[in-house]
Motif scaffolding. Sequence first.
Motif: not given
Length: 278
Positions: A196-200, A260-263, A255-257
């Motif tokens: 959420r803080l753009a620290l991917l 809310f996909g398959s993983g 939040s990272l991708t």
Amino acid sequence: MTGQHESDQPISPFLARFHADLFRVSMALASQAVLWRTLNSASFSDPWPPIFNSIVEKSFWLLAALVLSSSSLAYLFKCIFYFDVVKAEFLDRWRVNYFFAPWIAAILLLQCLLPNRYDRWRGSGWEGIKFLNWGHLNSAISRAFWCAFTMPILLLEVKIYGQWFTKGKRFLSTVANPSTHISLIGNFVAAQAAARLALLELSLFLFAVGIVHYVVVFVTLYQRLPYNDSFPAQLRPASFLSIAAPSMASVAWASLTGDFGSGCKMLHFLSLFLFTLL
């Protein structure tokens, strides 16, 4: 003489009985604040008016912050006056994992302070209410707080995970228990906040460490090795922490991708299956 006699009295044993596992209360309250903040977003529809969700969210946030600050202050005094008891808790295979709880609660509270453009009350007649607008932090301050709250989690993990690879007696097969999931939850909570803080990159790093160790811990607990003694009766409710780890992992990966996909669904369904087992 009376004053001298009172000064010679030992410190209240309350501090000695204040165990690290009590930090779970602040962690639970902080998670409720995050839950109600999610309910207050435009991506989720519910029958409650937006102002109701905001009031409940802020109330849980204030209560969690009060419990966390008071608990941390009490445990700080315990570290000063009862350091031997604190050291014994750190060496205990159950209670050592609860040292992650206050930092997890702090990160959860931090997530509630991050600006969210999906707040349902924005652009409405309630936008001028100060109770809804307080507490939003800018990016630089939020990242500084995130680093301050995440660093203790990483240091504890290096200490605990490092023992699993050494030749000491604290192998994972002998110390693993349901409360071990708290350290994994710390990884996923920190990863979600970092995303959420753009620290991917940092988010992906924390998620990778958490998911790999979750697989190892899950297999170890699932085997129920004979030299790993049974769980104490008073700590058996901690078994439900096995649901929280994959659930938090699914939210962190979403939040990272950004989807809310398959993983995420696989981890979510795993948590549902574990819930049926318990």
